[in-house]
Write a protein that holds these residues in place. Sequence first.
Motif, PDB file in Angstrom:
ATOM      1  N   SER A  73       0.830  -1.209   0.000  1.00  0.00           N
ATOM      2  CA  SER A  73       0.000   0.000   0.000  1.00  0.00           C
ATOM      3  C   SER A  73       0.859   1.251   0.000  1.00  0.00           C
ATOM      4  O   SER A  73       0.574   2.230  -0.705  1.00  0.00           O
ATOM      5  CB  SER A  73      -0.929   0.016   1.225  1.00  0.00           C
ATOM      6  N   VAL A  74       1.919   1.230   0.809  1.00  0.00           N
ATOM      7  CA  VAL A  74       2.833   2.376   0.878  1.00  0.00           C
ATOM      8  C   VAL A  74       3.540   2.576  -0.457  1.00  0.00           C
ATOM      9  O   VAL A  74       3.635   3.690  -0.975  1.00  0.00           O
ATOM     10  CB  VAL A  74       3.864   2.177   2.008  1.00  0.00           C
ATOM     11  N   VAL A  75       4.022   1.471  -1.044  1.00  0.00           N
ATOM     12  CA  VAL A  75       4.713   1.541  -2.333  1.00  0.00           C
ATOM     13  C   VAL A  75       3.767   2.036  -3.423  1.00  0.00           C
ATOM     14  O   VAL A  75       4.121   2.915  -4.225  1.00  0.00           O
ATOM     15  CB  VAL A  75       5.287   0.156  -2.710  1.00  0.00           C
ATOM     16  N   ALA A  76       2.547   1.479  -3.451  1.00  0.00           N
ATOM     17  CA  ALA A  76       1.564   1.884  -4.461  1.00  0.00           C
ATOM     18  C   ALA A  76       1.258   3.370  -4.364  1.00  0.00           C
ATOM     19  O   ALA A  76       1.184   4.080  -5.381  1.00  0.00           O
ATOM     20  CB  ALA A  76       0.279   1.067  -4.300  1.00  0.00           C
ATOM     21  N   ALA A  77       1.074   3.860  -3.137  1.00  0.00           N
ATOM     22  CA  ALA A  77       0.760   5.278  -2.942  1.00  0.00           C
ATOM     23  C   ALA A  77       1.915   6.180  -3.362  1.00  0.00           C
ATOM     24  O   ALA A  77       1.707   7.285  -3.870  1.00  0.00           O
ATOM     25  CB  ALA A  77       0.394   5.536  -1.476  1.00  0.00           C
ATOM     26  N   ASP A  78       3.150   5.689  -3.164  1.00  0.00           N
ATOM     27  CA  ASP A  78       4.323   6.494  -3.525  1.00  0.00           C
ATOM     28  C   ASP A  78       4.583   6.531  -5.028  1.00  0.00           C
ATOM     29  O   ASP A  78       5.340   7.373  -5.505  1.00  0.00           O
ATOM     30  CB  ASP A  78       5.573   5.945  -2.819  1.00  0.00           C
ATOM     31  N   LEU A  79       3.963   5.616  -5.772  1.00  0.00           N
ATOM     32  CA  LEU A  79       4.199   5.531  -7.216  1.00  0.00           C
ATOM     33  C   LEU A  79       3.426   6.585  -8.006  1.00  0.00           C
ATOM     34  O   LEU A  79       3.704   6.791  -9.189  1.00  0.00           O
ATOM     35  CB  LEU A  79       3.815   4.143  -7.738  1.00  0.00           C
ATOM     36  N   VAL A  80       2.427   7.208  -7.362  1.00  0.00           N
ATOM     37  CA  VAL A  80       1.541   8.124  -8.093  1.00  0.00           C
ATOM     38  C   VAL A  80       1.495   9.491  -7.420  1.00  0.00           C
ATOM     39  O   VAL A  80       2.018   9.678  -6.322  1.00  0.00           O
ATOM     40  CB  VAL A  80       0.105   7.538  -8.190  1.00  0.00           C
ATOM     41  N   ALA A  81       0.830  10.429  -8.094  1.00  0.00           N
ATOM     42  CA  ALA A  81       0.651  11.770  -7.543  1.00  0.00           C
ATOM     43  C   ALA A  81      -0.253  11.717  -6.311  1.00  0.00           C
ATOM     44  O   ALA A  81      -1.054  10.787  -6.166  1.00  0.00           O
ATOM     45  CB  ALA A  81       0.032  12.679  -8.609  1.00  0.00           C
ATOM     46  N   LYS A 100      -3.933  10.774  -6.478  1.00  0.00           N
ATOM     47  CA  LYS A 100      -4.280   9.466  -7.037  1.00  0.00           C
ATOM     48  C   LYS A 100      -3.920   8.307  -6.101  1.00  0.00           C
ATOM     49  O   LYS A 100      -3.990   7.141  -6.495  1.00  0.00           O
ATOM     50  CB  LYS A 100      -3.560   9.253  -8.374  1.00  0.00           C
ATOM     51  N   LYS A 101      -3.548   8.612  -4.862  1.00  0.00           N
ATOM     52  CA  LYS A 101      -3.043   7.587  -3.949  1.00  0.00           C
ATOM     53  C   LYS A 101      -4.079   6.507  -3.645  1.00  0.00           C
ATOM     54  O   LYS A 101      -3.770   5.310  -3.671  1.00  0.00           O
ATOM     55  CB  LYS A 101      -2.546   8.235  -2.649  1.00  0.00           C
ATOM     56  N   ALA A 102      -5.317   6.891  -3.319  1.00  0.00           N
ATOM     57  CA  ALA A 102      -6.343   5.894  -2.987  1.00  0.00           C
ATOM     58  C   ALA A 102      -6.640   5.009  -4.192  1.00  0.00           C
ATOM     59  O   ALA A 102      -6.870   3.804  -4.046  1.00  0.00           O
ATOM     60  CB  ALA A 102      -7.629   6.587  -2.502  1.00  0.00           C
ATOM     61  N   GLY A 103      -6.623   5.608  -5.377  1.00  0.00           N
ATOM     62  CA  GLY A 103      -6.847   4.825  -6.592  1.00  0.00           C
ATOM     63  C   GLY A 103      -5.747   3.803  -6.812  1.00  0.00           C
ATOM     64  O   GLY A 103      -6.001   2.679  -7.253  1.00  0.00           O
ATOM     65  N   VAL A 155     -14.542   1.747  -7.146  1.00  0.00           N
ATOM     66  CA  VAL A 155     -15.318   2.972  -6.895  1.00  0.00           C
ATOM     67  C   VAL A 155     -14.827   3.666  -5.633  1.00  0.00           C
ATOM     68  O   VAL A 155     -14.662   4.896  -5.594  1.00  0.00           O
ATOM     69  CB  VAL A 155     -16.828   2.644  -6.783  1.00  0.00           C
ATOM     70  N   GLY A 156     -14.570   2.860  -4.580  1.00  0.00           N
ATOM     71  CA  GLY A 156     -14.073   3.436  -3.331  1.00  0.00           C
ATOM     72  C   GLY A 156     -12.746   4.140  -3.523  1.00  0.00           C
ATOM     73  O   GLY A 156     -12.518   5.221  -2.972  1.00  0.00           O
ATOM     74  N   GLY A 157     -11.855   3.537  -4.314  1.00  0.00           N
ATOM     75  CA  GLY A 157     -10.561   4.156  -4.569  1.00  0.00           C
ATOM     76  C   GLY A 157     -10.684   5.454  -5.351  1.00  0.00           C
ATOM     77  O   GLY A 157     -10.006   6.442  -5.060  1.00  0.00           O
ATOM     78  N   LYS A 158     -11.586   5.463  -6.334  1.00  0.00           N
ATOM     79  CA  LYS A 158     -11.759   6.652  -7.177  1.00  0.00           C
ATOM     80  C   LYS A 158     -12.307   7.833  -6.378  1.00  0.00           C
ATOM     81  O   LYS A 158     -11.789   8.955  -6.455  1.00  0.00           O
ATOM     82  CB  LYS A 158     -12.687   6.324  -8.340  1.00  0.00           C
ATOM     83  N   PHE A 159     -13.367   7.588  -5.611  1.00  0.00           N
ATOM     84  CA  PHE A 159     -14.021   8.694  -4.915  1.00  0.00           C
ATOM     85  C   PHE A 159     -13.320   9.078  -3.617  1.00  0.00           C
ATOM     86  O   PHE A 159     -13.480  10.194  -3.133  1.00  0.00           O
ATOM     87  CB  PHE A 159     -15.495   8.356  -4.651  1.00  0.00           C
ATOM     88  N   ALA A 160     -12.532   8.153  -3.033  1.00  0.00           N
ATOM     89  CA  ALA A 160     -11.785   8.501  -1.825  1.00  0.00           C
ATOM     90  C   ALA A 160     -10.727   9.544  -2.118  1.00  0.00           C
ATOM     91  O   ALA A 160     -10.369  10.335  -1.247  1.00  0.00           O
ATOM     92  CB  ALA A 160     -11.140   7.254  -1.229  1.00  0.00           C
ATOM     93  N   PRO A 166     -10.322   3.910   1.141  1.00  0.00           N
ATOM     94  CA  PRO A 166     -10.310   5.109   1.985  1.00  0.00           C
ATOM     95  C   PRO A 166      -9.754   4.863   3.384  1.00  0.00           C
ATOM     96  O   PRO A 166      -9.038   5.711   3.933  1.00  0.00           O
ATOM     97  CB  PRO A 166     -11.781   5.549   2.035  1.00  0.00           C
ATOM     98  N   LEU A 167     -10.063   3.699   3.987  1.00  0.00           N
ATOM     99  CA  LEU A 167      -9.546   3.420   5.327  1.00  0.00           C
ATOM    100  C   LEU A 167      -8.034   3.213   5.295  1.00  0.00           C
ATOM    101  O   LEU A 167      -7.307   3.698   6.177  1.00  0.00           O
ATOM    102  CB  LEU A 167     -10.241   2.188   5.913  1.00  0.00           C
ATOM    103  N   GLN A 168      -7.553   2.504   4.275  1.00  0.00           N
ATOM    104  CA  GLN A 168      -6.111   2.285   4.170  1.00  0.00           C
ATOM    105  C   GLN A 168      -5.391   3.605   3.909  1.00  0.00           C
ATOM    106  O   GLN A 168      -4.329   3.872   4.477  1.00  0.00           O
ATOM    107  CB  GLN A 168      -5.827   1.274   3.048  1.00  0.00           C
ATOM    108  N   LYS A 169      -5.968   4.463   3.070  1.00  0.00           N
ATOM    109  CA  LYS A 169      -5.356   5.759   2.776  1.00  0.00           C
ATOM    110  C   LYS A 169      -5.378   6.656   4.018  1.00  0.00           C
ATOM    111  O   LYS A 169      -4.427   7.404   4.271  1.00  0.00           O
ATOM    112  CB  LYS A 169      -6.085   6.458   1.630  1.00  0.00           C
ATOM    113  N   ARG A 170      -6.449   6.578   4.800  1.00  0.00           N
ATOM    114  CA  ARG A 170      -6.541   7.409   6.008  1.00  0.00           C
ATOM    115  C   ARG A 170      -5.444   7.039   7.002  1.00  0.00           C
ATOM    116  O   ARG A 170      -4.857   7.905   7.644  1.00  0.00           O
ATOM    117  CB  ARG A 170      -7.925   7.261   6.647  1.00  0.00           C
TER     118      ARG A 170
END
Length: 404
Positions: free
Chosen positions: A113-121, A124-127, A254-259, A308-312
């Motif tokens: 999750s951390v790596v995925a979030a760091d790969l994007v702007a 776009k992290k939740a997505g 959908v959760g990733g997009k709207f979060a 959204p919970l993981q991103k939070r």
Amino acid sequence: MPLALLALAIGAFGIGTTEFVIMGLLPEVASDYGVSIPTAGFLVTGYALGVMFGAPLMTVLGTRIPRKRMLMLLMGLFIVGNLLSAVAPAFSVMLIGRVVASLAHGAFFGIGSVVAADLVAPHKKAGAIAMMFTGLTVANVVGVPLGTLIGQSAGWRVTFAVVAALGVVGLAGVAKLVPDVPKPEGVRLRHELAAFTNVQVLLAMAMTVLGFGGVFAAITYIAPMMTHVAGFADGSVTWLLVLFGLGMVGGNLVGGKFADRALMPMLYISLGALAVVLALFTLTAHDKIASAVTVFLIGALGFATVPPLQKRVLDHAYGAPTLASAVNIGAFNLGNALSAWLGGVVIAAGLGYTAPNWVGAVLATAALLLAVLSSALERRQSAAPAADEAVPAAAERGAAAVHH
């Protein structure tokens, strides 16, 4: 989205398949080893406990290792565990294999999750997190039914050998596609542990336990509920679980997009709707079409809360998010175990096979209340610095007025 997310999704697909496929193969495994079904059920319990305790343990061990290398080591552990399960000469050895494989689960999703979030702007992290978790959701639609079919026709050992091969593909993908990002400078174990002093991190984890617990309170007992209450044939449970998996896939995306656009409103809507749908399941469970639609909605609404919970958790454990992210994955499994136990309690009390739905509705409602509390505390914390800054400004204006 970067290709590295595909490698993470493949690893997630393998992990999701091995976690859930055992449920459809318990009779075959029990028969081969000459143990009872309840005893074979320890293969499920042992895996869940391995995820809960393995997530923080493996993440702590990996604090001194670059994230890409740690992901590769975790996939290697996953391969070894599944190969051990495939060739296990005794039930106890297979149980060990399940636990070994489970140790990779929480840390892989947490670090991934951390790596995925760091790969994007940032927007776009939740997505990106959702894209990785798509592997887990697709596993419920494709991997689990296919693995069950292979196990029932060619033998359950073949299933675990195939899952191990999936792990090899995932390992190769991580090695080839995930960038070799250096370990963050200055981050030590004490920094990772400090995240657990943040109230918002703890509230997000509690929402994870209760929200996803609401889902599994109902889904754990879907087989007796659908066959005894809705009137489905035993063979229909497989495609109902596929329907649940399709809901998970859609809800996750959908959760990733709207979060990424409005995280807390997304949580309010998904948790509130989940509580309502679970409560209604006590009624819709008596009709085949309505119950099938409800199963799909539970999967969709339940997994819409995951990105959204993981991103939070990542947002509030800033600077040292890896351990908190991994522990939050363990929180999903804690919610599963808690809700499955509570669902069994109400059934044993004679309240019927639909009673776990009420348990799920209560848990989802409690998660929604925590989301409201979390947001209120966040607003208060944001207002406090603004008020502190306003006091000196007012004093300066007063002093200027006296001077003039």
